[in-house]
Design a protein around this motif. Structure first.
Motif, PDB file in Angstrom:
ATOM      1  N   ILE A 158      39.987  54.945  40.482  1.00 46.47           N
ATOM      2  CA  ILE A 158      40.175  53.845  39.533  1.00 46.47           C
ATOM      3  C   ILE A 158      39.108  52.785  39.814  1.00 46.47           C
ATOM      4  O   ILE A 158      38.883  52.431  40.972  1.00 46.47           O
ATOM      5  CB  ILE A 158      41.587  53.226  39.668  1.00 46.47           C
ATOM      6  N   ALA A 159      38.454  52.301  38.759  1.00 47.39           N
ATOM      7  CA  ALA A 159      37.437  51.266  38.917  1.00 47.39           C
ATOM      8  C   ALA A 159      38.023  49.899  38.595  1.00 47.39           C
ATOM      9  O   ALA A 159      38.756  49.747  37.616  1.00 47.39           O
ATOM     10  CB  ALA A 159      36.264  51.538  37.986  1.00 47.39           C
ATOM     11  N   GLY A 160      37.707  48.909  39.430  1.00 49.21           N
ATOM     12  CA  GLY A 160      38.071  47.525  39.147  1.00 49.21           C
ATOM     13  C   GLY A 160      36.825  46.776  38.721  1.00 49.21           C
ATOM     14  O   GLY A 160      35.756  47.376  38.559  1.00 49.21           O
ATOM     15  N   SER A 161      36.920  45.454  38.527  1.00 45.75           N
ATOM     16  CA  SER A 161      35.750  44.691  38.078  1.00 45.75           C
ATOM     17  C   SER A 161      34.670  44.661  39.154  1.00 45.75           C
ATOM     18  O   SER A 161      33.486  44.792  38.849  1.00 45.75           O
ATOM     19  CB  SER A 161      36.163  43.275  37.693  1.00 45.75           C
ATOM     20  N   ASP A 162      35.080  44.506  40.441  1.00 43.68           N
ATOM     21  CA  ASP A 162      34.080  44.476  41.517  1.00 43.68           C
ATOM     22  C   ASP A 162      34.498  45.331  42.699  1.00 43.68           C
ATOM     23  O   ASP A 162      34.162  45.046  43.836  1.00 43.68           O
ATOM     24  CB  ASP A 162      33.827  43.028  41.959  1.00 43.68           C
ATOM     25  N   PRO A 179      43.487  43.931  39.128  1.00 43.80           N
ATOM     26  CA  PRO A 179      43.132  43.534  40.492  1.00 43.80           C
ATOM     27  C   PRO A 179      43.529  44.609  41.510  1.00 43.80           C
ATOM     28  O   PRO A 179      44.405  45.432  41.225  1.00 43.80           O
ATOM     29  CB  PRO A 179      43.948  42.258  40.709  1.00 43.80           C
ATOM     30  N   LEU A 180      42.895  44.577  42.670  1.00 49.64           N
ATOM     31  CA  LEU A 180      43.151  45.583  43.715  1.00 49.64           C
ATOM     32  C   LEU A 180      44.620  45.611  44.112  1.00 49.64           C
ATOM     33  O   LEU A 180      45.164  46.681  44.409  1.00 49.64           O
ATOM     34  CB  LEU A 180      42.265  45.297  44.934  1.00 49.64           C
ATOM     35  N   THR A 181      45.272  44.436  44.108  1.00 50.00           N
ATOM     36  CA  THR A 181      46.687  44.367  44.494  1.00 50.00           C
ATOM     37  C   THR A 181      47.593  45.112  43.514  1.00 50.00           C
ATOM     38  O   THR A 181      48.707  45.467  43.863  1.00 50.00           O
ATOM     39  CB  THR A 181      47.148  42.897  44.590  1.00 50.00           C
ATOM     40  N   SER A 182      47.142  45.341  42.274  1.00 52.88           N
ATOM     41  CA  SER A 182      47.919  46.154  41.325  1.00 52.88           C
ATOM     42  C   SER A 182      47.509  47.615  41.395  1.00 52.88           C
ATOM     43  O   SER A 182      48.331  48.505  41.182  1.00 52.88           O
ATOM     44  CB  SER A 182      47.707  45.674  39.890  1.00 52.88           C
ATOM     45  N   SER A 237      29.818  43.176  47.529  1.00 56.91           N
ATOM     46  CA  SER A 237      29.629  42.052  48.454  1.00 56.91           C
ATOM     47  C   SER A 237      30.071  40.755  47.788  1.00 56.91           C
ATOM     48  O   SER A 237      29.795  40.523  46.612  1.00 56.91           O
ATOM     49  CB  SER A 237      28.163  41.967  48.886  1.00 56.91           C
ATOM     50  N   GLY A 238      30.794  39.927  48.560  1.00 58.73           N
ATOM     51  CA  GLY A 238      31.281  38.651  48.038  1.00 58.73           C
ATOM     52  C   GLY A 238      32.461  38.777  47.098  1.00 58.73           C
ATOM     53  O   GLY A 238      32.770  37.857  46.351  1.00 58.73           O
ATOM     54  N   SER A 239      33.150  39.935  47.113  1.00 58.01           N
ATOM     55  CA  SER A 239      34.291  40.117  46.224  1.00 58.01           C
ATOM     56  C   SER A 239      35.540  39.429  46.777  1.00 58.01           C
ATOM     57  O   SER A 239      35.747  39.387  47.986  1.00 58.01           O
ATOM     58  CB  SER A 239      34.582  41.605  46.046  1.00 58.01           C
ATOM     59  N   THR A 240      36.366  38.924  45.867  1.00 59.92           N
ATOM     60  CA  THR A 240      37.616  38.289  46.295  1.00 59.92           C
ATOM     61  C   THR A 240      38.662  39.327  46.690  1.00 59.92           C
ATOM     62  O   THR A 240      39.688  38.979  47.276  1.00 59.92           O
ATOM     63  CB  THR A 240      38.178  37.420  45.154  1.00 59.92           C
ATOM     64  N   SER A 241      38.394  40.607  46.376  1.00 61.43           N
ATOM     65  CA  SER A 241      39.347  41.667  46.711  1.00 61.43           C
ATOM     66  C   SER A 241      39.455  41.896  48.207  1.00 61.43           C
ATOM     67  O   SER A 241      40.384  42.560  48.671  1.00 61.43           O
ATOM     68  CB  SER A 241      38.939  42.968  46.028  1.00 61.43           C
ATOM     69  N   LEU A 242      38.480  41.340  48.978  1.00 58.08           N
ATOM     70  CA  LEU A 242      38.480  41.552  50.432  1.00 58.08           C
ATOM     71  C   LEU A 242      39.741  40.982  51.088  1.00 58.08           C
ATOM     72  O   LEU A 242      40.307  41.607  51.976  1.00 58.08           O
ATOM     73  CB  LEU A 242      37.232  40.915  51.059  1.00 58.08           C
ATOM     74  N   GLN A 243      40.158  39.771  50.628  1.00 61.78           N
ATOM     75  CA  GLN A 243      41.387  39.190  51.164  1.00 61.78           C
ATOM     76  C   GLN A 243      42.562  40.088  50.776  1.00 61.78           C
ATOM     77  O   GLN A 243      42.603  40.638  49.691  1.00 61.78           O
ATOM     78  CB  GLN A 243      41.634  37.786  50.589  1.00 61.78           C
ATOM     79  N   GLY A 244      43.502  40.216  51.656  1.00 62.72           N
ATOM     80  CA  GLY A 244      44.654  41.064  51.358  1.00 62.72           C
ATOM     81  C   GLY A 244      44.396  42.522  51.649  1.00 62.72           C
ATOM     82  O   GLY A 244      45.326  43.312  51.705  1.00 62.72           O
TER      83      GLY A 244
END
Lengths: 255, 208
Positions: free
Chosen positions: A29-33, A185-188, A219-226
């Motif tokens: 599955i691809a996300g935005s970043d 988002p990655l969390t979903s 790099s610099g993605s907000t998906s890193l948190q969590g």
């Protein structure tokens, strides 16, 4: 004896089948970043389990992960050859090959064997040069397409319609004045991947044992948190700058 | 091509909280060619029991009449309505009578029965084409999209759904499953059976 005379005069045809089917299922599955590439780890032949841990998902570079499903021997050999071509590219150009170039490379490598194919369905996931998440899916002879999500393998028919509904929001209508998101988002995405595999494990005998989920993050993605404080997560990034690759390992039912 | 997929079509039934739902697509085909987009394969057996008959269309018609006859005979002789559990065994034994030359149908049934204490008991069941019963506690599926239905239902279904939530769950399951099946689709029909009423809705679906 008339019987043995017939056996001596009749030609006897021998046959050898170079292919077998080793079960299992893969999904991306691809996300935005970011991009998520997952596969179960069971390898079987007919009703027998050969091993409960045979990885089907492989990190090619820091921005590309390849999942292979079908005939395991062909799959492993194919990944080996793709990795070799990527190493040659690094030596010639002093950088990693971009994912869209890897996709085209895989097409030509598969089509080169048009009349004795690698009996393998490939799904390539990772980060594009513009930093967006990408998924490329292939058929065994190299026909390919960039998509947002794709399932392949033994439980493709179980998983793909579920993904149509949950990722593409098929047969759903947004509430008045709202729109469905183009990317989740990655969390979903992670719970959907895990649910897909637990569902497939429940109803398909060739799916189970273990689950490996690769997550490629720009790099610099907000998906890193969590992601870093997730249960069973391990970083497998090769270089220090740019994209980062993580793998999440989970148990699946073994029956 | 196999006889079971000659005409296409799929049925699913699900259990909710004091309710059940049964749904099917509306396609009738001749192998790959579509013939009708209004072919009903779910029939009421009593006020609270519905029977879905996916499989060969000629046998859908035959079995519908056969079950109507046998349920009528049961009602006259016993002077009471048939219970869902009893009806499931009637379906099973009717199909097993033809063990070596079967009807090409895999029936799915859904109903609710009243318990002696005044409560409500949901009931679903399915059989194979020779009548082997499957009493599932969650959902049952049959037809050309059965593998897809299993995958989606396994992901969407949860216990104790209220009638409106059960309707949404079974509808989404069916619609998304048949959209990945060339032999099923062309619209859908959903029945939700509750203690005091049956909600019947026709769904629009993809027509390709």
């Amino acid at each position: 004896m008339p019987g043995s005379m017939v056996a001596m005069t009749q030609p006897v045809q021998q046959s050898f089948n170079p292919y077998t089917e080793n079960g299992g299922t893969i999904l991306a599955i691809a996300g935005s970043d970011f991009s998520v590439i997952a596969g179960d780890t069971r390898q079987s032949e007919g009703y027998s389990i050969q091993t409960r841990y045979a990885p089907k998902v492989f990190r090619l570079t820091d921005k590309a992960v390849l999942a292979v499903n079908g005939f395991a021997a062909d799959g492993n050999m194919f990944v080996k050859k793709v990795k070799q071509r990527l190493e040659w590219y690094r030596h010639a150009h002093a950088k990693d090959m971009p994912i869209r170039a890897i996709a085209r490379l895989i097409q030509t490598m598969l089509y080169a064997r048009r009349f004795f194919p690698y009996y393998v369905y490939n799904i390539l996931g990772g980060i594009e040069e513009d930093g967006t998440g990408a998924v490329y899916s292939f058929d065994p002879v190299g026909s390919y397409e960039r998509e947002t999500c794709r399932a392949a393998g033994a439980a493709q028919s179980l998983v793909q319609p579920f993904l149509d509904n949950q990722i593409y929001f098929k047969n759903q209508t947004p509430a008045a004045g709202t729109q469905f998101p183009q990317h989740l988002p990655l969390t979903s995405v992670l719970p959907l991947v895990i649910d897909s595999f637990t569902s497939a494990t429940e109803r398909h005998i060739e799916v189970g044992d273990g689950l490996e989920i690769y997550v490629v993050v720009a790099s610099g993605s907000t998906s890193l948190q969590g992601l870093q404080n997730l249960r069973g997560v391990q970083e497998v990034t090769g270089t220090t700058d740019g994209e980062r690759v993580f793998v999440i390992r989970r148990e699946l039912k073994k029956d | 091509m196999s006889i079971m997929s000659h005409n296409g079509g799929s049925v699913i039934a699900m259990v909710g909280k004091d309710c059940v739902a049964i749904a099917s697509d509306l396609r009738l085909g001749n192998e790959a060619m579509g013939i009708s987009s209004n072919f009903q394969r779910i029939f009421p057996v009593s006020d609270r029991i519905y029977l879905g008959l996916p499989g060969l269309a000629t046998d859908v018609a035959t079995l519908r009449e056969k079950f109507r006859f046998r349920v009528n005979m049961y009602t006259i002789k016993e002077e009471r309505e048939i219970k869902p559990e009893t009806f499931a065994h009637l379906v099973s034994s009717t199909l097993y009578e033809h063990r070596f030359g079967p009807y090409f149908i895999e029936p799915v049934m859904a109903g609710i029965s009243k318990t002696p204490t005044g409560g409500v008991k949901p009931f679903i069941a399915a059989t194979d084409l020779i009548g082997c019963l499957n009493f599932a506690k969650d959902f049952v599926v049959a037809g050309t999209a059965s593998d897809k239905l299993y995958g989606v239902a396994e992901g969407l279904w949860e216990p104790d759904l209220e009638p409106e939530d059960l309707f949404e769950t079974i509808s989404q399951t069916l619609l998304n499953a048949v959209d990945r099946d060339a032999f099923s689709g062309w619209g859908a029909l959903v029945h939700v059976i509750t203690k005091d009423k049956v909600i019947t809705r026709t769904l629009k679906g993809r027509m390709d």
